[in-house]
Design a protein around this motif. Structure first.
Motif, mmCIF file in Angstrom:
data_model
loop_
_atom_site.group_PDB
_atom_site.id
_atom_site.type_symbol
_atom_site.label_atom_id
_atom_site.label_comp_id
_atom_site.label_asym_id
_atom_site.label_seq_id
_atom_site.Cartn_x
_atom_site.Cartn_y
_atom_site.Cartn_z
ATOM 1 N N GLY A 239 -5.291 -9.359 -6.520
ATOM 2 C CA GLY A 239 -6.261 -10.150 -5.797
ATOM 3 C C GLY A 239 -6.997 -9.304 -4.764
ATOM 4 N N PHE A 240 -8.237 -9.683 -4.470
ATOM 5 C CA PHE A 240 -9.040 -8.910 -3.520
ATOM 6 C C PHE A 240 -8.516 -9.114 -2.103
ATOM 7 C CE2 PHE A 240 -12.510 -8.610 -0.446
ATOM 8 C CZ PHE A 240 -12.975 -7.331 -0.706
ATOM 9 N N SER A 241 -8.464 -8.010 -1.347
ATOM 10 C CA SER A 241 -8.042 -8.079 0.048
ATOM 11 C C SER A 241 -8.902 -7.140 0.887
ATOM 12 C CB SER A 241 -6.561 -7.704 0.199
ATOM 13 O OG SER A 241 -6.200 -7.671 1.569
ATOM 14 N N PHE A 242 -9.446 -7.667 1.954
ATOM 15 C CA PHE A 242 -10.225 -6.851 2.888
ATOM 16 C C PHE A 242 -9.297 -6.031 3.776
ATOM 17 C CE2 PHE A 242 -12.644 -6.211 6.836
ATOM 18 C CZ PHE A 242 -13.831 -5.696 6.323
ATOM 19 N N ARG A 243 -8.105 -6.568 4.044
ATOM 20 C CA ARG A 243 -7.159 -5.923 4.955
ATOM 21 C C ARG A 243 -6.238 -4.960 4.227
ATOM 22 N NH1 ARG A 243 -6.604 -7.822 9.953
ATOM 23 N NH2 ARG A 243 -4.469 -7.050 10.042
ATOM 24 N N ASN A 244 -5.712 -4.011 4.984
ATOM 25 C CA ASN A 244 -4.731 -3.059 4.473
ATOM 26 C C ASN A 244 -3.395 -3.781 4.285
ATOM 27 O OD1 ASN A 244 -3.336 -0.767 3.771
ATOM 28 N ND2 ASN A 244 -3.487 0.221 5.771
ATOM 29 N N ARG A 245 -2.812 -3.676 3.090
ATOM 30 C CA ARG A 245 -1.585 -4.416 2.780
ATOM 31 C C ARG A 245 -0.393 -3.491 2.643
ATOM 32 N NH1 ARG A 245 -3.776 -8.244 -2.113
ATOM 33 N NH2 ARG A 245 -4.451 -6.215 -2.870
ATOM 34 N N ASP A 246 0.787 -4.003 2.998
ATOM 35 C CA ASP A 246 2.050 -3.281 2.823
ATOM 36 C C ASP A 246 2.628 -3.666 1.459
ATOM 37 O OD1 ASP A 246 4.495 -2.080 2.888
ATOM 38 O OD2 ASP A 246 5.164 -2.984 4.765
ATOM 39 N N GLU A 247 2.409 -2.825 0.459
ATOM 40 C CA GLU A 247 2.838 -3.157 -0.910
ATOM 41 C C GLU A 247 4.357 -3.187 -1.035
ATOM 42 O OE1 GLU A 247 1.151 -0.964 -4.080
ATOM 43 O OE2 GLU A 247 -0.903 -1.173 -3.367
ATOM 44 N N LEU A 248 5.047 -2.269 -0.353
ATOM 45 C CA LEU A 248 6.501 -2.216 -0.491
ATOM 46 C C LEU A 248 7.151 -3.513 0.001
ATOM 47 C CD1 LEU A 248 7.390 1.432 0.605
ATOM 48 C CD2 LEU A 248 7.146 0.521 -1.708
ATOM 49 N N THR A 249 6.721 -3.963 1.185
ATOM 50 C CA THR A 249 7.289 -5.196 1.729
ATOM 51 C C THR A 249 6.898 -6.409 0.887
ATOM 52 O OG1 THR A 249 7.230 -4.274 3.962
ATOM 53 C CG2 THR A 249 7.418 -6.655 3.774
ATOM 54 N N ALA A 250 5.635 -6.446 0.434
ATOM 55 C CA ALA A 250 5.165 -7.568 -0.382
ATOM 56 C C ALA A 250 5.928 -7.638 -1.699
ATOM 57 C CB ALA A 250 3.669 -7.436 -0.632
ATOM 58 N N ASN A 251 6.127 -6.489 -2.335
ATOM 59 C CA ASN A 251 6.862 -6.475 -3.604
ATOM 60 C C ASN A 251 8.334 -6.822 -3.410
ATOM 61 O OD1 ASN A 251 4.377 -5.173 -4.517
ATOM 62 N ND2 ASN A 251 5.547 -4.589 -6.318
ATOM 63 N N LEU A 252 8.902 -6.373 -2.285
ATOM 64 C CA LEU A 252 10.289 -6.715 -2.000
ATOM 65 C C LEU A 252 10.438 -8.222 -1.815
ATOM 66 C CD1 LEU A 252 13.209 -5.907 -1.324
ATOM 67 C CD2 LEU A 252 12.482 -5.597 1.053
ATOM 68 N N LYS A 253 9.484 -8.832 -1.127
ATOM 69 C CA LYS A 253 9.530 -10.279 -0.911
ATOM 70 C C LYS A 253 9.433 -11.027 -2.242
ATOM 71 C CE LYS A 253 7.440 -13.971 1.872
ATOM 72 N NZ LYS A 253 7.385 -14.937 0.785
ATOM 73 N N ARG A 254 8.524 -10.561 -3.114
ATOM 74 C CA ARG A 254 8.403 -11.209 -4.426
ATOM 75 C C ARG A 254 9.682 -11.056 -5.227
ATOM 76 N NH1 ARG A 254 2.879 -9.395 -4.368
ATOM 77 N NH2 ARG A 254 3.476 -7.478 -5.441
#
Length: 464
Positions: A415-430
């Motif tokens: 998905g499109f995001s204007f903000r810088n995202r933390d992929e490691l934390t996001a993937n861990l949460k998923r």
């Protein structure tokens, strides 16, 4: 030889992380200073040796050609022996090449300068593979671009120090037509390289290994680095983008002094060198501004915007007369600022076991600096220096297409995001959400949150 045992940036304590970051960042000054001097020597040698603009670009061909030839070997070498030994090799080659500037200046041999520059390029390409890669993986991928921009900001400081020294010692009085001061400046450069090599020998630099990096991203379900290296398309196209961008950046800087003198507004070589130094100041300011912006804006999206601005201002430089073109040149230097670090971190992101090989490939793209200056030099000799800036515009356009492609790819996957995202934390949460209450997370994933607390030291850059 088996690679050394190591860790990841997330597993370092605050003090150890800060020490490693500062130590490796010191290397960025070395090649920034050498690069800053190189652009001014280009114009100086035209006067001393009576050569054309095209012939003077042999320096760029040697310096950046060394990156194209040597960087892949540097990446392979560091996979076997680690970052620290790679840094020792790079600093040794850097110092040897600088020392050989002495006999080249003494006997006024242009070929000697070209050969010495090639050796310096081999040393600096080794340092770039080591330092850029080390800073990129020294913490979370989310702030990799910000970290590398911050470290490379000190390269920018050295880059404008070079032209300032040149304007004082190369272009004034009897020095304007001689090589006497060149030999002393490069002996000092060699001394700096030797001093840094001794410093690194006595310092403990934690080794960050590809195995540890691969485990870190695997445990949160990121699979980007899986598969053979030739399937890492983000990295391969990153090499193409880096080749095009560095070629454009180098040739813009190489002919900046000639461009400023040829504008017909009363700028001589000494003043042009000072203005070029101010261009480098603008570049450096832009890089530190980029550190702040990259904490909040997605790096691929920001790179696409900056790439568009570089393309626009480069075209304006080639078409506008007088001080209007000079102003556009300053704007161009500002928007160049974040491009190299962003391409590097985006191209080597989540490569896991391929991290050092990918770093070598992206640094190999610096070899683009060998091909663009001769093309622009040939066009400048036939027409005007101003019109020759159409050549680097093509490189900025290619880089912009790469960045836009990454934005599209990221939007399609997450998905499109204007903000810088933390992929490691996001993937861990998923991954955590996908586990049922009766299942348990792997041990490594359980320890992830505690590791994140340690890596908060990495966000010192964000505080800065």
């Amino acid at each position: 030889m088996a690679p050394p045992a190591g860790t990841t940036g997330a597993q370092l304590g605050r003090r150890q992380w800060a020490f490693s970051f500062a130590l490796v960042t010191s290397l960025f000054f070395t090649w920034g200073f050498a690069y800053g001097l190189l652009d001014v020597l280009n114009a100086h040698f035209q006067t001393v040796f009576g050569i054309s603009k095209l012939q003077s670009t042999l320096l760029q061909l040697a310096y950046f050609g060394a990156y194209f030839v040597w960087a892949p070997f540097a990446g392979t070498f560091m996979r076997r022996v680690g970052y620290k030994k790679g840094i020792h090799i790079g600093l040794a080659l850097y110092s040897i090449g600088a020392i050989f500037f002495w006999p080249s200046a003494k006997y006024e041999t242009y070929g000697g300068f070209v050969g010495s520059t090639f050796v310096i390029g081999c040393g600096l390409s080794t340092l770039e593979v080591a330092a850029n890669s080390y800073i990129s993986v020294l913490g979370t991928p989310q702030y990799a671009a910000a970290r590398l921009n911050f470290s490379q900001g000190f390269q920018g400081v050295a880059s404008f120090a070079g032209p300032l020294i040149a304007s004082r010692w190369f272009f004034t009085g009897a020095n304007a037509t001689s090589l006497g001061t060149v030999q002393w400046v490069y002996l000092a450069v060699a001394g700096l390289g030797i001093a840094l090599n001794i410093l690194f020998f006595f310092c403990d630099l934690p080794e960050i290994t590809e195995d540890a990096l691969a485990e870190e991203i695997d445990e949160v379900g990121i699979t980007d680095g899986q598969g053979p290296f030739w399937q890492q398309y983000r990295c391969i196209f990153g090499f193409v983008a880096q080749t095009a961008y560095v070629g454009a950046q180098v040739t813009v800087a190489s002919f900046a002094v000639n461009f400023l003198v040829d504008q017909g507004v009363g700028i001589d070589q000494s003043k042009a060198s000072q203005l070029f130094s101010l261009c480098q100041v603008t570049f450096t300011i832009g890089r530190f501004v980029g550190v702040l912006v990259l904490n909040f804006i997605d790096p691929a999206l920001l790179l696409a915007f900056y790439g568009f601005c570089c393309s626009l201002f480069c075209l304006l430089v080639s078409q506008l007369p007088g001080y209007s073109a000079v102003a556009c040149l300053f704007c161009l230097f500002f928007f160049e600022s974040i491009c190299y670090p962003c391409i590097f971190t985006l191209g080597t992101k989540n490569l896991g076991l391929h991290t050092k090989r990918g770093s070598g490939l992206i640094v190999m793209g610096v070899g683009g600096g060998a091909w663009y200056p001769p093309a622009q030099g040939a066009l400048a000799d036939k027409t005007y220096t101003r019109h020759s800036y159409l050549v680097p515009a093509s490189g900025y356009i290619a880089m912009t297409l790469y960045a836009a492609g990454l934005v599209v790819d990221q939007s399609r996957k997450n998905g499109f995001s204007f903000r810088n995202r933390d992929e490691l934390t996001a993937n861990l949460k998923r991954a955590t959400d996908n586990f049922s209450p009766t299942e348990s997370l792997p041990g490594d994933a359980k320890g992830r949150s505690s590791s994140e607390k340690k890596v908060s030291s990495d966000e010192l850059v964000k505080v800065v």
